[in-house]
Scaffold this motif. Structure first.
Motif, short mmCIF file in Angstrom:
data_model
loop_
_atom_site.label_atom_id
_atom_site.label_comp_id
_atom_site.label_asym_id
_atom_site.label_seq_id
_atom_site.Cartn_x
_atom_site.Cartn_y
_atom_site.Cartn_z
N UNK A 288 0.85 -1.21 -0.10
CA UNK A 288 -0.07 0.11 0.06
C UNK A 288 0.95 1.17 0.04
N UNK A 289 1.94 1.32 0.63
CA UNK A 289 2.90 2.43 0.63
C UNK A 289 3.33 2.70 -0.59
N UNK A 290 3.96 1.60 -1.30
CA UNK A 290 4.54 1.74 -2.70
C UNK A 290 3.62 2.26 -3.47
N UNK A 291 2.36 1.72 -3.58
CA UNK A 291 1.21 2.27 -4.48
C UNK A 291 0.90 3.74 -4.08
N UNK A 292 0.88 4.07 -2.98
CA UNK A 292 0.54 5.34 -2.85
C UNK A 292 1.77 6.40 -3.18
N UNK A 293 2.84 5.75 -2.82
CA UNK A 293 4.17 6.60 -3.16
C UNK A 293 4.45 6.66 -4.62
N UNK A 294 4.09 6.01 -5.59
CA UNK A 294 4.31 5.89 -6.83
C UNK A 294 3.11 5.39 -7.58
N UNK A 295 1.90 6.10 -7.76
CA UNK A 295 0.64 5.40 -8.38
C UNK A 295 1.30 5.25 -9.96
N UNK A 296 1.95 5.95 -10.54
CA UNK A 296 2.25 6.01 -11.73
C UNK A 296 2.99 4.68 -12.44
N UNK A 297 3.69 4.07 -11.29
CA UNK A 297 4.44 2.82 -11.45
C UNK A 297 3.27 1.40 -11.46
N UNK A 298 2.28 1.66 -10.46
CA UNK A 298 1.21 0.71 -10.59
C UNK A 298 0.40 0.76 -12.15
N UNK A 299 0.30 2.03 -12.70
CA UNK A 299 -0.29 1.93 -13.99
C UNK A 299 0.55 1.45 -14.96
N UNK A 300 1.78 1.62 -14.67
CA UNK A 300 2.74 1.24 -15.89
C UNK A 300 2.66 -0.35 -15.63
N UNK A 301 2.85 -1.00 -14.36
CA UNK A 301 2.79 -2.46 -14.09
C UNK A 301 1.63 -3.02 -14.78
N UNK A 302 0.26 -2.42 -14.65
CA UNK A 302 -1.05 -2.87 -15.13
C UNK A 302 -0.97 -3.06 -16.82
N UNK A 303 -0.31 -1.87 -17.38
CA UNK A 303 -0.30 -1.81 -18.72
C UNK A 303 0.58 -3.01 -19.26
N UNK A 304 2.00 -3.10 -18.82
CA UNK A 304 2.88 -3.93 -19.18
C UNK A 304 2.26 -5.70 -18.96
N UNK A 305 1.85 -5.63 -17.78
CA UNK A 305 1.12 -7.07 -17.52
C UNK A 305 -0.04 -7.46 -18.45
N UNK A 306 -0.64 -6.51 -18.70
CA UNK A 306 -2.01 -6.74 -19.67
C UNK A 306 -1.30 -6.96 -20.87
N UNK A 307 -0.59 -6.52 -21.40
CA UNK A 307 -0.14 -6.66 -22.73
C UNK A 307 0.64 -7.99 -22.94
N UNK A 308 1.53 -8.48 -21.90
CA UNK A 308 2.24 -9.67 -22.03
C UNK A 308 1.04 -10.80 -21.94
N UNK A 309 0.11 -10.55 -20.91
CA UNK A 309 -1.01 -11.55 -20.90
C UNK A 309 -1.85 -11.51 -22.14
N UNK A 310 -1.85 -10.88 -22.88
CA UNK A 310 -2.67 -10.94 -24.36
C UNK A 310 -1.77 -11.97 -25.08
N UNK A 311 -0.43 -11.48 -25.16
CA UNK A 311 0.39 -12.29 -25.72
C UNK A 311 0.42 -13.84 -25.40
N UNK A 312 0.45 -14.03 -24.10
CA UNK A 312 0.17 -15.62 -23.64
C UNK A 312 -1.28 -15.88 -24.00
#
Length: 740
Positions: free
Chosen positions: A327-351
């Motif tokens: 929770x601290x990390x997400x609040x500290x850098x919410x833009x990283x959470x958005x980046x992780x969601x986007x990248x994991x979503x793309x590679x999940x589509x590849x899978x």
């Protein structure tokens, strides 16, 4: 049969011996009485095997052997399926490692799930540090925590060899119970003692495992040796274990120093720990046995309210909150959470695309195997038994793809490891191939097996064996049999288009960001970072030092201009200031705003070729004794004074009671940098103008203890001046002050 005898039959050799003896006995009976009189001997043998209790294990081994033979007969299919899965699972594993390093990886401490973050919240900032007096009061009054530890990151000039020049290293100033609360045991030496966590204690320090190996070759002689930090001699008392890299995701401290050494290290006349308005500590705590997180939060609310009533000036609207590390990390850098969601979503589509491809191959393969499946069904094999056999084949393909995917993931991780944040010392992005990545690959392989194997296996097991036998192995065809394959092909194409479009948009945005003009000069510039505070210069000595440095650099051949600033544009070390713009109506519950800020000198904008759009630039007449002035960028003016003339507007720093500064608007050096990052930027004339302001935070962890600009920008008209010449000029003035 007893459990002991069942365990004996678990060993293959024991079962083979029993099988051999059973066949010999049945052979003897057949020779005496004949097979017709004995009945169904095969059924009798199956019943005997059932008494052993491990027939299911034998059937699994049979399925595996048969699946390997079946795949071996079609190596092209196996190779294509494994390669498709390897690329997809490898991409997912590599991105997972990246996401793990950014957000998900637990702290390298004992029982990391039980270590909570305890911080302050205000209406303006939901994630703020804690002052040492607040931490001390919380530690003494709280009954919900078995231990509360505090620390803050900084940089120190460290010299293991007195004859060698000092180097800038990341360090953690920690409370005396830091290692006890974290559950970290030193690999050599000891942790800090209680009597060493006092202002009058002798200077002692602990070093990281990497620092120990690099500077002392891992020798035990390091314990008790001397280490010079900011010109002060410390005694090394312990070495942190190799697994402990600190409590920050990106910064790996090389040195650990008691918090009570902060005043001596910073060379400040007043003890910074006693400043209740300085909220720069990170606090971690472990709950006492039987205490829930909810009850701990209730206690924190009571303690926070009491501190607010007692210290209204520094603790107004300040609350305390307990959070998990995630929770601290997400609040500290919410833009990283958005980046992780986007990248994991793309590679999940590849899978998904890869699984669809393998499922299509299995459907096509099932048509060629229809006669084989029909024969097995006709001689009594159940459909579930056939499905299990086919799923075993799919599992073998998935596991092979997952194993090969680890090699693909390793290549991707090596590529990701080349990414770094430009800073001094360098920040570390801990992307690595560890057991967490291996477990993720295993789960991805198992999920893929179910995704691409279950539907084809079930459809294959539903084969009409009468029609299949009549067709001579070609199976039945038609719309009903090919509809599923057509859907998979269409789905693959659709998902592939989504991935291509998303990747194209991402690359186009990244290219545009790189091609976007920075609105300040980037060529013919060199920088020199200094830290005179490590020699405990007084404010007067620091000003005199910089004055002499600027005068001498300005006379160097080829130098067209010299400027001083706290933070260079687009650098990770950006100073954040709290501001109260005049006339701005804050949302309910908020009293201040934050923006990037920098203290600069009169030559800053001309050296970086930044155009002043309106008003004027700083001059040498803007001094600490004159009227306070500031320059804001266009985004700042549009946000807080829309459709108004910002010239002459005032900004208060820190709070509504802070010092005010008249402003003059410009397209400042921070315009593009701050618009890309946070959107707003303020430049101040001289750090002396901010003497009464609250301490700022630095996004890159840079230490600004000296209280004056620590970056130098020099520009030449034709070519860059030699950085060695600049270093020599600097060394002649102060041979002991570290620079980079």
């Amino acid at each position: 049969m007893t459990i002991r005898n069942r365990i004996k039959y678990l060993w293959p050799e024991r079962r083979r011996r029993e099988e051999r003896e059973m066949r010999e006995e049945l052979g003897s009976l057949i020779a005496i009485a004949g097979s017709r009189d004995l009945g169904n001997l095969t059924l009798a043998m199956e019943n005997v095997r059932a008494t052993w209790g491990w027939t299911w294990l034998d059937s699994i081994f049979v399925d595996i052997r048969y699946s390997l033979r079946a795949l071996g007969r079609q190596p092209a299919f196996a190779a294509v399926a494994v390669l498709s899965l390897a690329l997809a699972i490898g991409a997912n594993s590599a991105i997972f490692s990246f996401a793990d390093a950014l957000l998900l990886r637990p702290l390298p401490v004992k029982n990391p799930a039980a270590l909570f973050d305890v911080g302050s919240t205000t209406p303006d900032n939901s994630l703020e540090g804690m002052s040492f007096p607040d931490y001390r009061d919380l530690r003494d009054k709280s009954r919900s925590f078995s231990g509360l530890a505090a620390y803050r990151l900084t940089t120190l000039a460290a010299a293991a060899n007195p004859a060698a020049p000092a180097q800038i290293r990341f360090a953690s100033l920690v409370s005396g119970n830091f290692f006890a609360v974290a559950g970290v045991t030193p690999s050599a030496g000891r942790a800090f003692l209680p009597d060493e966590a006092t202002p009058s204690a002798q200077p002692v320090t602990m070093v990281s495992y990497d620092f120990w190996q690099q500077n002392y070759a891992g020798g035990r002689s390091a314990i008790g040796s001397r280490l010079r930090l900011n010109g002060i001699v410390f005694t090394i008392v312990g070495v942190a274990p190799a697994s402990f890299t600190g409590l920050d995701r990106f910064v790996r401290p090389s040195i650990f120093v008691p918090l009570w050494m902060a005043q001596r290290l910073d060379g400040e006349p007043a003890d910074p720990l006693e400043d209740r308005g300085r909220h720069d500590l990170v606090v971690k705590g472990r709950l006492s046995a039987g205490v829930s997180r909810e009850s701990a939060q209730a206690e924190l609310a009571i303690i926070g309210a009491a501190l607010e009533r007692e210290y209204v000036k520094t603790n107004r609207n300040r609350r305390m909150a307990i959070r998990t590390e995630l929770q601290r990390r997400i609040r500290q850098t919410p833009q990283l959470l958005a980046l992780v969601k986007m990248l994991m979503g793309l590679v999940a589509l590849i899978l998904i695309i890869a699984c669809s491809n393998v499922a299509n191959l299995l459907l096509a393969r099932s048509r060629a195997r229809s006669r084989e499946i029909a024969i097995r069904l006709s001689i009594g094999a159940g459909r579930r038994r056939v499905v299990r056999q086919l799923m075993t084949e799919s599992l073998i393909v998935a596991m092979a793809g997952g194993a090969a995917g680890l090699f693909v993931a390793y290549g991707g991780i090596l590529l990701l490891q080349t990414l770094s944040v430009p800073s001094d010392p360098p920040n570390v992005l801990g992307v690595q191939l560890d057991w967490r990545v291996v477990r993720f690959s295993l789960l991805a392989a198992l999920g893929s097996c179910l995704f691409f194997g279950l539907a084809p296996a079930w459809q294959t097991a539903r084969t009409d064996f009468v029609s299949a036998l009549k067709a001579g192995g070609e199976g039945t065809s038609g719309k009903g049999r090919t509809f599923g394959r057509d859907v998979l092909v269409a789905g693959q194409i659709a998902l592939a288009m989504v991935v291509l479009i998303a990747a194209g948009m991402f690359l186009a945005g990244f290219r545009n960001m790189l091609a976007m003009p920075p609105e300040f000069r980037t060529d013919h510039l060199i920088t020199l970072d200094t830290a005179p505070a490590v020699l405990h210069y007084s404010p007067e000595q620091t000003k005199a030092f910089y004055r002499r440095l600027v005068d001498r650099v300005r006379t160097m051949p080829g130098v067209a201009g010299v400027a001083m600033t706290e933070a260079l544009p687009l650098s990770p070390a950006q100073t954040v200031v709290t501001v109260v713009p005049e006339g701005y109506q804050f949302p309910k519950g908020r009293e201040t705003e934050v923006a990037f800020g920098a203290a600069v000198d009169a030559g800053y904008f001309s050296a970086l070729n930044v155009e002043i759009k309106r008003g004027r630039a700083f001059t040498d007449h803007d001094r600490a004794q004159s009227r306070r002035v500031a320059i804001v960028n266009q985004q700042f003016a549009k946000t807080f004074w829309p459709d108004q003339d910002p010239i002459g507007k005032r900004i208060r720093l820190g709070s509504a009671d802070g010092p005010a500064a008249a402003t003059e608007r410009s397209e400042s050096v921070g315009t593009e940098c701050c618009e890309r990052c946070a959107g707003r930027s303020v430049c101040f004339k001289r750090l002396a103008d901010r003497a009464n302001c609250p301490p700022e935070s630095s996004a890159g962890g840079r230490d600004e203890r000296c209280g004056i600009m620590d970056d130098r920008s020099m520009r030449t008209p034709d070519k860059d001046p030699s950085s060695h010449t600049a270093r020599n000029e600097f060394a002649e003035m102060s041979s002991l002050t570290p620079c980079s």
